[in-house]
Design a protein around this motif. Structure first.
Motif, PDB file in Angstrom:
ATOM      1  N   GLU A 640     -71.863  67.329  28.444  1.00 18.81           N
ATOM      2  CA  GLU A 640     -72.482  66.828  27.234  1.00 18.81           C
ATOM      3  C   GLU A 640     -71.395  66.504  26.226  1.00 18.81           C
ATOM      4  OE1 GLU A 640     -75.221  69.676  25.841  1.00 18.81           O
ATOM      5  OE2 GLU A 640     -76.437  69.732  27.673  1.00 18.81           O
ATOM      6  N   GLU A 679     -77.338  60.875  28.469  1.00 19.86           N
ATOM      7  CA  GLU A 679     -76.957  62.264  28.368  1.00 19.86           C
ATOM      8  C   GLU A 679     -77.838  63.017  27.373  1.00 19.86           C
ATOM      9  OE1 GLU A 679     -75.059  59.707  28.120  1.00 19.86           O
ATOM     10  OE2 GLU A 679     -73.766  59.781  29.909  1.00 19.86           O
ATOM     11  N   ARG A 683     -80.474  66.234  28.084  1.00 19.68           N
ATOM     12  CA  ARG A 683     -80.397  67.493  27.331  1.00 19.68           C
ATOM     13  C   ARG A 683     -81.747  67.860  26.719  1.00 19.68           C
ATOM     14  NH1 ARG A 683     -76.330  68.558  22.184  1.00 19.68           N
ATOM     15  NH2 ARG A 683     -76.992  70.722  21.796  1.00 19.68           N
ATOM     16  N   ARG A 686     -84.117  69.134  29.411  1.00 20.71           N
ATOM     17  CA  ARG A 686     -83.873  70.498  29.855  1.00 20.71           C
ATOM     18  C   ARG A 686     -84.420  71.505  28.835  1.00 20.71           C
ATOM     19  NH1 ARG A 686     -78.874  68.276  31.436  1.00 20.71           N
ATOM     20  NH2 ARG A 686     -77.869  69.048  29.516  1.00 20.71           N
ATOM     21  N   GLU A 687     -84.277  71.204  27.564  1.00 20.26           N
ATOM     22  CA  GLU A 687     -84.799  72.099  26.545  1.00 20.26           C
ATOM     23  C   GLU A 687     -86.337  72.191  26.621  1.00 20.26           C
ATOM     24  OE1 GLU A 687     -81.289  71.404  23.210  1.00 20.26           O
ATOM     25  OE2 GLU A 687     -83.344  70.743  22.831  1.00 20.26           O
TER      26      GLU A 687
END
Length: 702
Positions: A640, A679, A683, A686-687
């Motif tokens: 990241e 990217e 992220r 995933r959160e």
């Protein structure tokens, strides 16, 4: 039954017959075929001394207009009042009854006075006088019957029956709208041809016959029909006098529509012969009808689809002041004035008309008479109503009614069919005997057993029982304890079943009521402290014959036959109370066989069950975590990069319309990730998954 024939063999019936131009050969073979004429005369032995006198009939002269009586030997009267007085006299009534009874001829006034004087002399004897209230004409006829027939009671009854049947026939004849004539043609002896087939009947409307013809004498119909015929048509070269033309007026008014027409009885010549031109007809669709005058107009007098004129509505209700009501009142007044003006214009034609057919309501007839200078009078004998239903007043409707009135009805019925029709019609006029109503048998009402009046002690007992059941059902343990200590013994003990008068819970013990209501504290108190019996079986109204739980039926234990307090339990915690006591105190009751408790529940076993339940829950949590970790490992692991704030693209200046929600749109859509790099999108995804996994694990831990 109706008989078939070939019209080609009878040229006379190939086209409709006109009432006023019937061939003379056809009139010669006609005879009255009416119900009244079917009365057979009595033998000469039963007639009076004046039976030899035969009634004579004179032909009707349409222009004479004289007032007379065809029953009493054609006497005439100068005024209408004298004619009406004659109809009320005993002489006329005596002659009318002679005709009805079929006695033959009538008597003159001098002969009636002689008969009457003889009757008065014989009535001086009290035994022969009869009742003082008896009618004079009836007493005279009764005396003649007694002298001629030997004063036999049987003959009196026969005469009364014949008179009654004759009266029914007279009523039947007066009620029929069509007069029927029988045509019996023997045929030409030389050629063997006939004018009409055998058993042919011709019918004309009674309304066309002048009213002065006595309808009680059917023999007068045929002379009247002959008198109605038009003279032979004059030669074309001869001039026709319009003053001698016979006319009929037809008037209709209904719903604001008016239609009037004056018709000549002389038909119009529409056939074109050699060297002759057909007469001109100005009315379209009239055919051979010679229309002398005609007029139609309409005024707004009736509200659409409401029915009735405005004046009738004003008389029935309060006077309306709307614009439409005022227009309708104005239309009624205009219609009335126009009709009165038209009657003045047609005065000569109306006065010279033989018949006037009028269709109008009672209120609309005021437009034709009842005002100064009216052309028509209310009692004019020429006025008749249309003897059949009519439609909206129009010129075409007047022409249709004229054709219906003047065309002869032709039927072909056998004698048997005619006799059957006559008998059926006469029977319909006779009064129907109604059955004597019998007093209905009153229905026996079931005697309701009145509830016995309760004493004060019984009322108090029932009130306590209801209060006790209510506290048990609601789990009110605090007031229940002192109440039971005070009244428990008087209420039958802890195992007493609720009485039949209990509204809810009849037939159940307190333990059953508490177990069914799910009250754990009350169930535990009843079982441990009050030692309530859990083996008592609840027998509802639909299962009264259920044996006890411990009783054997057909060699099998009856533990499943009936419902105990354990069976009525609605929660697992209540059932566990029964199982703990079954383990701790197995000697109290037959918990398993009689109480239907599946097994006892010890403290160690209950802790073991709780431990197994906790381990199972923990295993489910671990499996959920492993599943989430496996899903996260499958995602691409990319570094990241740190993005400075300056690289974040500024928001666009486009103004979004409408309300905006957090998250960028609907759940599950990617509209909130628009404009981000791959990217950053990974992220954020995933959160989201991590938060969803934490939420699921938190739910398993509860």
């Amino acid at each position: 039954m109706s008989r078939s024939f070939t019209p080609a063999r009878y040229p006379l019936l190939q086209k409709p017959l006109y009432v006023y131009t019937l061939p003379s050969d056809l009139l010669d073979i006609l005879s009255v075929r009416s119900v009244q004429a079917a009365v057979t005369p009595e033998p000469e032995s039963k007639t009076n001394k004046h039976s030899d006198a035969k009634p004579t009939f004179t032909s009707f002269d349409g222009a004479s207009g004289s007032l007379g009586c065809q029953t009493c030997l054609n006497v005439t009267f100068p005024t209408l009042d004298e004619q009406r007085a004659h109809f009320k006299s005993d002489w006329h009534r005596y002659n009318a009854k002679l005709v009805l009874l079929g006695k033959g001829g009538t008597v003159t006034e001098e002969e009636f006075e002689e008969i009457n004087d003889d009757s008065d002399a014989s009535d001086s004897n009290p035994e022969a006088a009869g009742s003082s209230t008896e009618d004079r004409v009836t007493r005279l006829l009764r005396r003649q019957k007694l002298t001629s027939a030997g004063a036999q009671d049987g003959e009196d009854k026969d005469s009364d029956q014949e008179a009654e049947e004759a009266e029914y026939r007279r009523r039947a004849e007066l009620r029929t709208a069509i007069l029927w004539f029988q045509a019996k043609d023997a045929g030409n002896q030389d050629t063997g041809t006939k004018l009409v087939p055998d058993d042919t009947q011709l019918g004309i409307y009674r309304a066309l016959i002048p009213r002065m013809i006595s309808f009680s004498q059917p023999a007068a119909f045929l002379p009247a029909l002959r008198a109605m015929q038009l003279p032979p048509a004059p030669a074309r070269s001869a001039e026709f006098d319009p003053m001698e033309e016979r006319k009929v007026t037809l008037l209709m008014v209904a719903g604001g529509h008016f239609a009037g027409m004056v018709v000549s009885l002389r038909p119009l010549n529409v056939t074109q012969s050699k060297g002759m031109k057909p007469e001109r007809q100005e009315v379209k669709g009239a055919g051979e009808v010679r229309v002398l005058k005609h007029k139609t107009f309409h005024r707004y007098t009736t509200r659409k689809k409401q029915g009735g004129s405005q004046s009738l509505n004003d008389n029935a209700k309060s006077k309306a002041n709307s614009a439409g009501a005022m227009l309708r009142r104005y239309g009624e007044q205009s219609l009335k004035e126009e009709i009165q003006q038209l009657m003045i214009e047609w005065e000569d034609e109306i006065h010279s008309s033989e018949k006037i057919f009028l269709r109008a309501s009672t209120a609309s007839k005021r437009s034709f008479w009842g005002y100064p200078g009216a052309v028509l009078e209310k009692g004019d004998e020429r006025i008749s109503v249309f003897p059949f239903p009519t439609r909206r007043p129009t010129l075409s409707e007047l022409l249709r009614c004229w054709h219906e009135l003047t065309r002869v009805k032709v039927t072909h019925l056998s004698e048997e069919a005619i006799q059957a029709l006559d008998e059926a019609y006469i029977a319909s006029l006779q009064p129907k005997t109604r059955p004597v109503p019998t007093a209905p048998t009153p229905a026996i009402k079931p005697i309701k057993e009145s509830a016995p009046k309760l004493s004060a002690e019984e009322e108090a007992h029932r009130e306590r029982r209801r209060r006790l059941i209510d506290m048990v059902r609601k789990g009110r343990i605090e007031p229940l304890l002192p109440f039971w200590q005070k009244y428990g013994a008087s209420l039958g003990g802890v195992d007493a079943k609720a009485e039949s008068w209990v509204d809810d819970g009849r037939g159940q013990t307190l333990l059953m009521i508490a177990s069914q209501a799910g009250q754990e504290d009350v169930v535990k108190w009843l079982l441990e402290e009050q030692r309530a019996d859990p083996t008592i079986v609840f027998a509802s109204e639909t299962s009264r014959d259920i044996p006890d739980a411990g009783e054997e039926v057909d060699g099998q234990p009856g533990k499943n036959r009936g419902r105990t307090a354990y069976d009525l339990a609605t929660t697992k915690d209540v059932r566990n109370i029964f199982r703990r006591l079954a383990h701790d105190h197995p000697d109290w009751y037959n918990w398993i066989a009689a109480g239907h408790v599946p097994s006892g529940l010890s403290e160690e076993k209950e802790q073991e069950q709780d431990k197994k339940r906790a381990e199972r829950r923990k295993g489910l949590k671990e499996k959920a975590k492993e599943r989430e970790a496996k899903k996260a490992a499958e995602l691409p692991q990319t570094p990241e990069p740190e993005m400075p704030l300056e690289t974040i693209p500024p928001p666009t200046s486009k103004v979004l319309k409408g309300p905006q929600k957090l998250g960028g749109g609907k759940p599950g859509s990617d509209t909130g990730l628009a404009g981000l790099t791959p990217e950053m999108r990974a992220r954020i995804e995933r959160e989201r998954r991590a938060r969803a996994a934490e939420a699921r694990l938190a739910g398993l831990g509860k």
